[in-house]
Write a protein that holds these residues in place. Structure first.
Motif, short mmCIF file in Angstrom:
data_model
loop_
_atom_site.label_atom_id
_atom_site.label_comp_id
_atom_site.label_asym_id
_atom_site.label_seq_id
_atom_site.Cartn_x
_atom_site.Cartn_y
_atom_site.Cartn_z
N SER A 42 0.82 -1.19 0.00
CA SER A 42 0.00 0.00 0.00
C SER A 42 0.87 1.26 0.00
CB SER A 42 -0.91 0.00 1.23
OG SER A 42 -0.13 0.05 2.41
N PRO A 43 0.31 2.39 -0.47
CA PRO A 43 1.11 3.63 -0.50
C PRO A 43 1.66 4.04 0.85
CG PRO A 43 -0.84 3.86 -1.87
CD PRO A 43 -0.98 2.54 -1.16
N ASP A 44 0.86 3.92 1.94
CA ASP A 44 1.38 4.33 3.24
C ASP A 44 2.54 3.44 3.68
OD1 ASP A 44 -0.29 2.17 3.55
OD2 ASP A 44 -1.30 2.94 5.34
N SER A 45 2.45 2.15 3.37
CA SER A 45 3.54 1.23 3.69
C SER A 45 4.79 1.57 2.89
CB SER A 45 3.12 -0.21 3.41
OG SER A 45 4.22 -1.09 3.53
N ARG A 46 4.60 1.98 1.65
CA ARG A 46 5.75 2.27 0.81
C ARG A 46 6.44 3.56 1.25
NH1 ARG A 46 4.07 0.35 -5.24
NH2 ARG A 46 6.28 0.64 -5.64
N VAL A 47 5.66 4.54 1.70
CA VAL A 47 6.27 5.75 2.25
C VAL A 47 7.17 5.37 3.42
CG1 VAL A 47 5.82 7.89 3.50
CG2 VAL A 47 4.45 7.33 1.49
N GLU A 48 6.64 4.56 4.32
CA GLU A 48 7.41 4.14 5.49
C GLU A 48 8.67 3.37 5.08
OE1 GLU A 48 4.85 1.90 7.98
OE2 GLU A 48 3.47 3.55 8.38
N ASP A 49 8.51 2.43 4.14
CA ASP A 49 9.63 1.60 3.74
C ASP A 49 10.72 2.41 3.04
OD1 ASP A 49 8.31 -0.56 4.81
OD2 ASP A 49 7.61 -1.35 2.89
N ILE A 50 10.30 3.29 2.13
CA ILE A 50 11.28 4.11 1.40
C ILE A 50 12.03 5.02 2.37
CG2 ILE A 50 11.53 5.98 -0.28
CD1 ILE A 50 9.16 4.66 -1.82
N ASN A 51 11.30 5.64 3.29
CA ASN A 51 11.96 6.52 4.27
C ASN A 51 12.89 5.74 5.19
OD1 ASN A 51 10.80 8.88 3.28
ND2 ASN A 51 9.03 8.74 4.64
N ALA A 52 12.49 4.52 5.53
CA ALA A 52 13.34 3.68 6.38
C ALA A 52 14.63 3.31 5.64
CB ALA A 52 12.59 2.43 6.81
N LEU A 53 14.52 2.99 4.36
CA LEU A 53 15.70 2.67 3.57
C LEU A 53 16.63 3.87 3.47
CD1 LEU A 53 13.97 0.65 0.69
CD2 LEU A 53 15.69 -0.26 2.28
N ALA A 54 16.04 5.06 3.31
CA ALA A 54 16.85 6.27 3.24
C ALA A 54 17.59 6.51 4.55
CB ALA A 54 15.97 7.46 2.88
N THR A 55 16.89 6.30 5.67
CA THR A 55 17.52 6.47 6.98
C THR A 55 18.66 5.47 7.17
OG1 THR A 55 15.45 7.29 7.95
CG2 THR A 55 17.11 6.40 9.46
#
Length: 271
Positions: free
Chosen positions: A237-250
Motif C-alpha cells: 500500500s502507498p502508506d507502507s511504501r512511504v514508510e519503507d522508502i523513508n526507512a531505507l533512506a535512513t
C-alpha cells in the motif's frame, strides 16, 4: 519440424539439463533464461511498436527540445550514479507522452523510458519525479519484465528464442507489451526491489534520496491512494511504501532534503 521433434524428445530431466547449460546468472545474480541481448532486441521492437501507435501521442523531441534536455539530464544523473548493472548495455532513451490526465510512467526491457505529461504536472518537485524515474529505471535494470516473461511464456517458447528461432516470437511478445503493457505489472517483491534501488540511485545524486516517497505522500494527502497508477502498484500500500522508502533512506544515511533544483516549473509549463 525438426525443432519440434527435438523438444518432444526431451524428458523433463534432460530439458532441465539443457536449460542449465544455456543459462547463467545475470549481473544482478538472477537466473536468466531470457538473455540480455534478448532484452535489447525486445526493447527495440517494443519501442518501434509504440512509435507506430498514435494512441500513445508521443511528443517528438524536435517539437520541445528544451523539455527533453531537462528530463534527459534527470535520467543522466541516475545513469551516472554508478549503481546500474546495465548502464552501458541498454539504450536508456526517454520519450514524453502527451496526456495530462494520466499519472503514469513505464520502462520497457532494454531501457526505453516513457513518461506521461500528467505525471510530470502532478508531481510538485523534481525530487519526486526523479524518484519515479529511478523506480522505473530499476525495473528495466533489474530485468523485471524479462523475469516476468520467463514465467508467462514458458520454457518451450523461450528455448526457441535461445536457439535463434526468435523473429516471430519476439515480435509477438513486443506487440503484447506495447499494446497492453503486458509484463509491466509487477509483484510485491519486484515493486519493493525497484523502490529500494530508487533510493540507491538518488543517494548518489543531488536529489532527495527518498524522492519516490513524495509521490505516495501526495496521493495519501489528496485521498487518491486507492487510484494509485499501475506503474506504482497498490501492493504494498502507498502508506507502507512511504514508510519503507523513508526507512531505507535512513538506513543508507543519504540526504532526504529537497534539492531545490531550478527550472522544474518551467519544464512543467513547457508541456
Amino acid at each position: 519440424m525438426k525443432r519440434n521433434i527435438l523438444l518432444r524428445l526431451f524428458t523433463p530431466v534432460t530439458l532441465a539439463v539443457v536449460i542449465l547449460g544455456i543459462t547463467s546468472c545475470d549481473k544482478n545474480d538472477n537466473v536468466a533464461l531470457f538473455s540480455v541481448s534478448n532484452d535489447v532486441e525486445l526493447g527495440q521492437q517494443v519501442s518501434a511498436e509504440i512509435a507506430s501507435d498514435p494512441s500513445y501521442n508521443i511528443i517528438p523531441e524536435s517539437e520541445n527540445p528544451e523539455a527533453y534536455a531537462y528530463i534527459n539530464a534527470m535520467v543522466d544523473d541516475i545513469l551516472n550514479s554508478g549503481e546500474l548493472a546495465y548502464r552501458d548495455e541498454f539504450a536508456w532513451e526517454v520519450t514524453l507522452l502527451k496526456d495530462d490526465n494520466t499519472l503514469n510512467a513505464f520502462a520497457t526491457p532494454g531501457g526505453y523510458i516513457y513518461v506521461y505529461t500528467g505525471l510530470i504536472k502532478y508531481l510538485e518537485t523534481p525530487d519526486a519525479l526523479e524518484g519515479v524515474l529511478g523506480h522505473e529505471i530499476a525495473h528495466a535494470d533489474l530485468r523485471h519484465t524479462s523475469r516476468n516473461i520467463q514465467k508467462q511464456y514458458g520454457v518451450s517458447l523461450l528455448l526457441n528464442i535461445l536457439l535463434g528461432k526468435n523473429a516471430s516470437q519476439l515480435k509477438q511478445i513486443a506487440g503484447q507489451v506495447a499494446g497492453t503493457l503486458s509484463g509491466l505489472s509487477f509483484s510485491r517483491d519486484f515493486e519493493e526491489e525497484a523502490d529500494a534501488k530508487s533510493v540507491d540511485y538518488l543517494g548518489a545524486t543531488d536529489y532527495a534520496c527518498n524522492g519516490a516517497a513524495y509521490f505516495f505522500e501526495k496521493l495519501l494527502e489528496e485521498g487518491q491512494a486507492g487510484s494509485t497508477p499501475e506503474f506504482l502498484s497498490t501492493h504494498p500500500s502507498p502508506d507502507s511504501r512511504v514508510e519503507d522508502i523513508n526507512a531505507l533512506a535512513t538506513e543508507a544515511g543519504c540526504d532526504t532534503s529537497l534539492s531545490g533544483k531550478s527550472g522544474y516549473e518551467a519544464f512543467q509549463n513547457s508541456l
